[in-house]
Enzyme design. Structure first.
Site, PDB file in Angstrom:
ATOM      1  N   HIS A 188       0.823  -1.205   0.000  1.00 34.91           N
ATOM      2  CA  HIS A 188       0.000   0.000   0.000  1.00 34.91           C
ATOM      3  C   HIS A 188       0.854   1.251   0.000  1.00 34.91           C
ATOM      4  O   HIS A 188       0.421   2.310  -0.433  1.00 34.91           O
ATOM      5  CB  HIS A 188      -0.964  -0.031   1.185  1.00 34.91           C
ATOM      6  CG  HIS A 188      -2.152  -0.869   0.888  1.00 34.91           C
ATOM      7  ND1 HIS A 188      -2.365  -2.098   1.449  1.00 34.91           N
ATOM      8  CD2 HIS A 188      -3.155  -0.696   0.003  1.00 34.91           C
ATOM      9  CE1 HIS A 188      -3.452  -2.623   0.954  1.00 34.91           C
ATOM     10  NE2 HIS A 188      -3.950  -1.797   0.062  1.00 34.91           N
ATOM     11  N   ARG A 330     -10.468  -9.586 -18.508  1.00 33.18           N
ATOM     12  CA  ARG A 330     -10.264 -10.611 -19.531  1.00 33.18           C
ATOM     13  C   ARG A 330      -9.883 -11.914 -18.836  1.00 33.18           C
ATOM     14  O   ARG A 330      -9.006 -11.924 -17.969  1.00 33.18           O
ATOM     15  CB  ARG A 330      -9.137 -10.179 -20.459  1.00 33.18           C
ATOM     16  CG  ARG A 330      -8.726 -11.282 -21.407  1.00 33.18           C
ATOM     17  CD  ARG A 330      -7.775 -10.783 -22.434  1.00 33.18           C
ATOM     18  NE  ARG A 330      -6.420 -10.656 -21.940  1.00 33.18           N
ATOM     19  CZ  ARG A 330      -5.419 -10.159 -22.663  1.00 33.18           C
ATOM     20  NH1 ARG A 330      -5.650  -9.727 -23.885  1.00 33.18           N
ATOM     21  NH2 ARG A 330      -4.204 -10.087 -22.181  1.00 33.18           N
ATOM     22  N   GLU A 428      -9.368 -10.589 -32.064  1.00 29.01           N
ATOM     23  CA  GLU A 428      -7.905 -10.611 -32.228  1.00 29.01           C
ATOM     24  C   GLU A 428      -7.480 -11.459 -33.413  1.00 29.01           C
ATOM     25  O   GLU A 428      -6.282 -11.589 -33.684  1.00 29.01           O
ATOM     26  CB  GLU A 428      -7.248 -11.225 -30.983  1.00 29.01           C
ATOM     27  CG  GLU A 428      -7.460 -10.461 -29.723  1.00 29.01           C
ATOM     28  CD  GLU A 428      -6.842 -11.152 -28.524  1.00 29.01           C
ATOM     29  OE1 GLU A 428      -5.771 -10.736 -28.102  1.00 29.01           O
ATOM     30  OE2 GLU A 428      -7.452 -12.126 -28.032  1.00 29.01           O
ATOM     31  N   ASN A 451      -3.012  -5.743 -31.075  1.00 31.32           N
ATOM     32  CA  ASN A 451      -1.653  -6.315 -31.042  1.00 31.32           C
ATOM     33  C   ASN A 451      -1.649  -7.675 -31.739  1.00 31.32           C
ATOM     34  O   ASN A 451      -0.844  -7.944 -32.634  1.00 31.32           O
ATOM     35  CB  ASN A 451      -1.152  -6.476 -29.607  1.00 31.32           C
ATOM     36  CG  ASN A 451      -1.294  -5.205 -28.791  1.00 31.32           C
ATOM     37  OD1 ASN A 451      -1.351  -4.124 -29.354  1.00 31.32           O
ATOM     38  ND2 ASN A 451      -1.387  -5.338 -27.490  1.00 31.32           N
ATOM     39  N   ASP A 452      -2.565  -8.525 -31.317  1.00 37.25           N
ATOM     40  CA  ASP A 452      -2.642  -9.839 -31.953  1.00 37.25           C
ATOM     41  C   ASP A 452      -3.298  -9.760 -33.321  1.00 37.25           C
ATOM     42  O   ASP A 452      -2.901 -10.462 -34.251  1.00 37.25           O
ATOM     43  CB  ASP A 452      -3.395 -10.827 -31.052  1.00 37.25           C
ATOM     44  CG  ASP A 452      -2.467 -11.422 -30.008  1.00 37.25           C
ATOM     45  OD1 ASP A 452      -1.316 -11.757 -30.373  1.00 37.25           O
ATOM     46  OD2 ASP A 452      -2.865 -11.545 -28.838  1.00 37.25           O
ATOM     47  N   ARG A 462       4.732 -10.984 -33.472  1.00 29.69           N
ATOM     48  CA  ARG A 462       4.900  -9.730 -32.718  1.00 29.69           C
ATOM     49  C   ARG A 462       6.091  -9.798 -31.757  1.00 29.69           C
ATOM     50  O   ARG A 462       6.548  -8.769 -31.253  1.00 29.69           O
ATOM     51  CB  ARG A 462       3.609  -9.350 -31.971  1.00 29.69           C
ATOM     52  CG  ARG A 462       3.220 -10.303 -30.877  1.00 29.69           C
ATOM     53  CD  ARG A 462       1.831 -10.015 -30.319  1.00 29.69           C
ATOM     54  NE  ARG A 462       1.836  -9.230 -29.095  1.00 29.69           N
ATOM     55  CZ  ARG A 462       0.803  -9.130 -28.267  1.00 29.69           C
ATOM     56  NH1 ARG A 462      -0.340  -9.758 -28.545  1.00 29.69           N
ATOM     57  NH2 ARG A 462       0.865  -8.424 -27.186  1.00 29.69           N
ATOM     58  N   CYS A 499      -8.624  -2.264 -27.382  1.00 28.60           N
ATOM     59  CA  CYS A 499      -7.784  -2.310 -26.175  1.00 28.60           C
ATOM     60  C   CYS A 499      -6.334  -2.651 -26.499  1.00 28.60           C
ATOM     61  O   CYS A 499      -5.511  -2.755 -25.593  1.00 28.60           O
ATOM     62  CB  CYS A 499      -8.348  -3.267 -25.135  1.00 28.60           C
ATOM     63  SG  CYS A 499      -8.372  -4.975 -25.681  1.00 28.60           S
TER      64      CYS A 499
HETATM   65  C1  PEP Z   1      -4.051  -7.476 -28.042  1.00 30.57           C
HETATM   66  O1  PEP Z   1      -3.737  -8.555 -28.562  1.00 30.57           O
HETATM   67  O2  PEP Z   1      -4.191  -6.425 -28.691  1.00 30.57           O
HETATM   68  C2  PEP Z   1      -4.270  -7.397 -26.594  1.00 30.57           C
HETATM   69  C3  PEP Z   1      -4.742  -6.318 -26.031  1.00 30.57           C
HETATM   70  O3  PEP Z   1      -3.916  -8.486 -25.855  1.00 30.57           O
HETATM   71  P1  PEP Z   1      -2.396  -8.824 -25.427  1.00 30.57           P
HETATM   72  O4  PEP Z   1      -1.544  -7.684 -25.861  1.00 30.57           O
HETATM   73  O5  PEP Z   1      -2.419  -9.007 -23.963  1.00 30.57           O
HETATM   74  O6  PEP Z   1      -2.169 -10.086 -26.196  1.00 30.57           O
HETATM   75 MG    MG Z   2      -3.913 -10.411 -27.427  1.00 26.21          MG
END
Ligand code: PEP
Ligand code: MG
Length: 545
Positions: A188, A330, A428, A451-452, A462, A499
């Site tokens: 904390h 998630r 994704e 991202n994925d 990636r 996200c």
């Molecule tokens: C993504 O794939 O864009 C995502 C938010 O998940 P992570 O980066 O945790 O795979």
């Molecule tokens: Mg992902």
């Protein structure tokens, strides 16, 4: 000049004189006593006073930190009211005929040790809270009511460790930063210093008493402490700190303002977090909610499968602290680059295309049900959305939903309260994009994991830095996939967000708004810069959204 390393709790620079703080060490009277009733009365009075002091610290914390961080002092007061703990102390006084301070010291130390030995890092960090309240009771019993920091000039405080109570007692205006030899990211104290916006380095093993009175610099960006820095370094870090201050001042002006474009289009800006220790960042950056709580970090920070109760505690903490804000949690996205040894996932030729995320959850259903039960129990404490990762078909979504339903029925049969919650999926994979219409019929929202999605649309790993020249995050195929997802979601009346990292790419904010995106979830530090850009966009030359 000396350079020391540690772990940074907050990005930022602090420059000032170092002051070494040492917590008062009491001599505990270990003698055998005869006036047992007198010691019990002393204990009762001291506990009452310590509770009142914790309530006072709560009010003080409200002035210098976020409300959620201040809550720790309410929790301390509740711990002090705990009759079982008090009974243990009284048993030591009466059974062993010892002083109140001896009994407090022993009972609280034993309890702290129990927490310390737990596998879970969050629970381990709670032992610091027990030691904090022990110190508070001892302060009262042994009469130390001194002003904690009677300094007249701003300082960087260096200490072995700092309790939350000590941290909040510090006069904020005189405190530039904190260095501790011990401490954990989950403590904390760390949460408070983040929320008080204080550059803080913990686990700085090279910290030394000889630093007292010397000029120090905390470089939170690089987790470094400089003692007696040379002129060149001092000048460059002073410039960096001034730039930070300007940025912070500008962004603070945006706090509390709406995420609205010039033409009146509103969009939700949420934050991505990895666990409850990031909650302070959500509040400090004024995010409207959490768009991605990566629950797999709970598994990665654990030496064995986290239990239902451990997970419940994490989810409840996030939901309760942020209520009524929406928190999208998630479900466990392990596999590929995120592996926990105890799961025994084995080596694969192509891990990114392998046994991961929902594929693990739908085949190891006992493991998945533990998480779903914890989430459902936590749903009674806030505004929850449950999100499944890496979905490629309606069949998978329905299987996951079916397991969720089974868990809900089981909990209700056990008489456990379950609240309301939304159910959504991450988009994704190209498969999810092409099946978006069918998927949208079965869920409440989509969140695009760019991202994925980029990795799979472009067939570029990636994780492989050498492929970066090919990794065009603005590739028309990626943008088209985002557009198709938004349109499919809206055809079926569900909200669609992003996200992945692309959500924080300010050069695309207008493009996403024109596509009709409903929500962007970004790292906490990007929330206010994103708000600034949104408020400068005018979509009036566009047909209705
Ligand atoms: C993504 O794939 O864009 C995502 C938010 O998940 P992570 O980066 O945790 O795979
Ligand atoms: Mg992902």
């Amino acid at each position: 000049m000396q350079v020391a390393t540690g772990k940074s709790v907050l990005n930022g620079i602090a420059i000032g004189k170092i002051k070494i703080y040492k917590a008062p060490k009491y001599v505990i009277d270990e003698s055998i006593i005869s006036d047992i009733d007198g010691e019990i009365i002393k204990l009762e009075t001291a506990v009452k006073k310590a509770i009142a002091r914790q309530n006072g610290l709560y009010n003080r914390a409200l002035e210098v930190a976020e409300k959620e961080s201040a809550e720790i002092f309410k929790a301390h007061a509740i711990m002090l009211e705990d009759e079982d703990l008090k009974d243990t102390v009284k048993e030591i006084i009466t059974g062993q005929k010892r002083t109140a301070e001896y009994a407090v010291n022993m009972a609280f130390d034993n309890m702290a040790q129990v927490f310390e030995q737990m596998d879970d890092s969050y629970m381990q960090a709670r032992s610091a809270d027990i030691l904090d309240i022990k110190q508070e009771v001892l302060d009262v019993l042994l009469g130390d009511d001194s002003d904690f920091m009677p300094e007249s000039e701003p300082i960087i405080l260096a200490a072995e460790d700092l309790t939350p109570s000590a941290t909040v007692k510090l006069k904020e205006s005189l405190l530039l930063g904190i260095i501790t030899r011990e401490g954990s990211m989950n403590s904390h104290t760390a949460i408070l210093s983040r929320s008080m916006n204080l550059p803080t380095i913990i686990q700085c093993k090279e910290m030394d008493d000889s630093w007292d009175g010397k000029l120090g610099v905390i470089d939170g960006y690089n987790s470094l402490v400089y003692v007696e820095p040379n002129d060149e370094l001092l000048a460059s870090l002073t410039t960096k700190r001034k730039e930070d201050e300007k940025k912070i001042a500008l962004l603070q002006e945006l706090k509390g303002k709406e995420n609205m474009t010039i033409d009146g289009t509103t969009i939700k800006v949420y934050a991505n977090i990895g666990g409850p220790s990031d909650i302070g960042m959500v509040q400090a950056n004024d995010a409207e909610g959490v768009g991605l709580f990566r629950s797999e970090f709970i598994y990665l920070n654990s030496k064995d499968y986290p239990t239902e109760d451990e997970q419940f505690a994490f989810y409840k903490l996030a939901l309760e602290s942020l209520s009524p804000k929406l928190v999208v949690i998630r479900t466990c996205d392990l596999g590929a680059d995120k592996t926990a040894e105890y799961m025994d996932l084995g080596k694969e030729e192509n891990p990114a295309l392998g046994y991961r995320a929902i594929r693990i959850c739908l085949t190891r259903t006992d493991f998945f049900k533990t998480q779903l039960r914890a989430l459902l129990r936590a749903s009674a404490y806030g505004n929850l959305a449950i999100m499944f990762p890496m979905i490629i078909s309606v069949k998978e979504l329905n299987e996951a939903k079916q397991l969720l339903e089974t868990c809900r029925e089981e909990l209700e049969q056990e008489g456990v309260k379950v609240g309301n919650y939304q159910v959504g999926i991450m988009i994704e994979t190209p498969a999810a994009v092409f099946c978006a219409d069918e998927l949208a019929e079965q869920c409440d929202f989509f969140s695009i994991g760019t991202n994925d999605l980029t990795q799979y649309m472009l067939a570029i790993d990636r994780q492989n830095a050498e492929l970066e020249p090919w990794l065009d995050t603005h590739h028309p195929a990626v943008l088209k996939a985002i557009q198709m997802t938004i349109e499919a979601g809206h055809r079926h009346g569900i909200w669609v967000g992003i996200c992945g990292e692309l959500g924080a790419d300010l050069s695309l904010t207008e493009t996403f708004l024109r596509m009709g995106i409903d929500e962007l979830s970004v790292n906490p530090q990007s929330v206010l810069p994103l708000r600034k850009v949104i408020r400068e966009i005018d979509l009036t030359d566009q047909t209705e959204r």
